[in-house]
Design a protein around this motif. Sequence first.
Motif, PDB file in Angstrom:
ATOM      1  N   UNK A  16       0.822  -1.217   0.000  1.00 64.81           N
ATOM      2  CA  UNK A  16       0.000   0.000   0.000  1.00 64.81           C
ATOM      3  C   UNK A  16       0.855   1.265   0.000  1.00 64.81           C
ATOM      4  N   UNK A  17       1.966   1.234   0.702  1.00 66.03           N
ATOM      5  CA  UNK A  17       2.866   2.387   0.642  1.00 66.03           C
ATOM      6  C   UNK A  17       3.449   2.520  -0.761  1.00 66.03           C
TER       7      UNK A  17
ATOM      8  N   UNK B 211      -0.978  -4.233  -8.746  1.00 68.56           N
ATOM      9  CA  UNK B 211      -1.432  -3.278  -7.735  1.00 68.56           C
ATOM     10  C   UNK B 211      -1.686  -1.903  -8.344  1.00 68.56           C
ATOM     11  N   UNK B 212      -0.836  -1.492  -9.265  1.00 69.05           N
ATOM     12  CA  UNK B 212      -0.991  -0.158  -9.844  1.00 69.05           C
ATOM     13  C   UNK B 212      -2.183  -0.065 -10.785  1.00 69.05           C
ATOM     14  N   UNK B 213      -2.723  -1.186 -11.176  1.00 68.09           N
ATOM     15  CA  UNK B 213      -3.933  -1.162 -12.011  1.00 68.09           C
ATOM     16  C   UNK B 213      -5.198  -0.938 -11.180  1.00 68.09           C
ATOM     17  N   UNK B 214      -5.068  -1.062  -9.873  1.00 67.89           N
ATOM     18  CA  UNK B 214      -6.232  -0.896  -9.007  1.00 67.89           C
ATOM     19  C   UNK B 214      -6.652   0.567  -8.934  1.00 67.89           C
ATOM     20  N   UNK B 215      -7.975   0.790  -8.917  1.00 71.75           N
ATOM     21  CA  UNK B 215      -8.534   2.134  -8.790  1.00 71.75           C
ATOM     22  C   UNK B 215      -9.365   2.224  -7.519  1.00 71.75           C
ATOM     23  N   UNK B 216      -9.425   3.424  -6.967  1.00 72.52           N
ATOM     24  CA  UNK B 216     -10.157   3.638  -5.720  1.00 72.52           C
ATOM     25  C   UNK B 216     -11.606   3.172  -5.845  1.00 72.52           C
TER      26      UNK B 216
ATOM     27  N   UNK C 249     -10.588  -5.595  -3.906  1.00 80.48           N
ATOM     28  CA  UNK C 249      -9.236  -6.162  -3.935  1.00 80.48           C
ATOM     29  C   UNK C 249      -8.144  -5.104  -4.120  1.00 80.48           C
ATOM     30  N   UNK C 250      -8.032  -4.172  -3.173  1.00 79.28           N
ATOM     31  CA  UNK C 250      -6.944  -3.184  -3.251  1.00 79.28           C
ATOM     32  C   UNK C 250      -5.602  -3.859  -2.975  1.00 79.28           C
ATOM     33  N   UNK C 251      -4.501  -3.146  -3.170  1.00 81.05           N
ATOM     34  CA  UNK C 251      -3.206  -3.695  -2.761  1.00 81.05           C
ATOM     35  C   UNK C 251      -3.263  -4.141  -1.301  1.00 81.05           C
TER      36      UNK C 251
ATOM     37  N   UNK D 221      -4.533   4.976   6.017  1.00 84.55           N
ATOM     38  CA  UNK D 221      -5.745   4.604   6.738  1.00 84.55           C
ATOM     39  C   UNK D 221      -6.988   5.258   6.147  1.00 84.55           C
ATOM     40  N   UNK D 222      -6.860   6.503   5.741  1.00 80.71           N
ATOM     41  CA  UNK D 222      -8.026   7.181   5.166  1.00 80.71           C
ATOM     42  C   UNK D 222      -8.309   6.712   3.745  1.00 80.71           C
ATOM     43  N   UNK D 223      -7.257   6.519   2.946  1.00 83.91           N
ATOM     44  CA  UNK D 223      -7.454   6.168   1.543  1.00 83.91           C
ATOM     45  C   UNK D 223      -7.989   4.752   1.394  1.00 83.91           C
ATOM     46  N   UNK D 224      -7.428   3.815   2.144  1.00 83.86           N
ATOM     47  CA  UNK D 224      -7.856   2.427   2.011  1.00 83.86           C
ATOM     48  C   UNK D 224      -8.922   2.039   3.039  1.00 83.86           C
ATOM     49  N   UNK D 225      -9.269   3.007   3.947  1.00 80.70           N
ATOM     50  CA  UNK D 225     -10.312   2.778   4.947  1.00 80.70           C
ATOM     51  C   UNK D 225     -10.029   1.488   5.715  1.00 80.70           C
ATOM     52  N   UNK D 226      -8.820   1.407   6.293  1.00 82.24           N
ATOM     53  CA  UNK D 226      -8.435   0.169   6.949  1.00 82.24           C
ATOM     54  C   UNK D 226      -8.604   0.224   8.465  1.00 82.24           C
ATOM     55  N   UNK D 227      -9.069   1.350   8.995  1.00 80.73           N
ATOM     56  CA  UNK D 227      -9.185   1.480  10.428  1.00 80.73           C
ATOM     57  C   UNK D 227     -10.061   0.369  10.999  1.00 80.73           C
TER      58      UNK D 227
END
Length: 304
Positions: free
Chosen positions: A27-28, A264-269, A273-275, A294-300
């Motif tokens: 993700x980074x 991973x780079x083909x994934x869109x918001x 199945x994100x990275x 945390x905000x972009x991938x909403x992983x909290x």
Amino acid sequence: MPISNKPQLQSPPFSINDVKVAFNCPRLFYLKQRFGGDRLFLPKDYIQEIDNAFVDLANQLMNIIRQESRIQVLFTGQFEELVVEAIANQIQQLFYELIFFPYLQTIITKDATLATALYQVWQVLTQLIFNISEIIVKNRRYCHESVVVRRTLITGEIPVDYTFKILDAKTQKLTGKVNNLIFDFESRRLCVVHYQTYETVEVSSQLIEVALYSFLLKQKKKVPVDAVVYWVLPELGEYHYSWEKLENVVEGLVPGKLEEMREWLRWEEFQPNPPPQTEKEYLCDICPQREKCQSFFDIAGNRE
């Protein structure tokens, strides 16, 4: 064989640093590629001034050994009569007087609390001086005194690249720049020298990084390339990697990772199945883009 040097590019090149980040945290890697920002996992006690000082002084050391006539004359005469310890001590004295002491005075005048860390930098530099003296003396058996220093220590930035074959006949180019090489005439090997202030938080990604520098350089120079890593904090350290180990690491792990990076780079918001999250949870505590992640991938609250 998963590796090819045929330049059939289907994607913009990645850098060696990109691959290192991808091994640490997908993700980074994604955030850095898409939006920029920092990508280094730094210890909480990181000191920028010491980091800059170590790299700067190590580079100055390599340069002064190559350029200072008072050092080059130490390797003249019959190679059987050269004493590594005596030569290293004289190089230390010259380097301390010409470079290190003025540098030390400048730094501690600004911040006296850095004196202890700079002393540890000096300890690592003295070990480096001994190792360099030892290899130059050994090379005298095969190389004339007038050129042995310059043929042993290779400084300056060397661009390297290689094209890997990945799945479905696709290819991916990888690029990097190598500094500070040491050549061993007896083994006919190069060694890449890496300087880092802090012991690597994630050792496996360090291995990937040095393996790729060595692998790409080997393709260019056509000789085996070992690697050595020196670090200062939290305590002095030195680690050697053989070419055989580095080659196996690259061939076993890198082509598959390059394919994952492209996926991973083909994934869109908002797509499924994100990275994936990093498998090394402790890296989240020192992640340079933790809040963004945390905000972009909403992983909290999603980590089990």
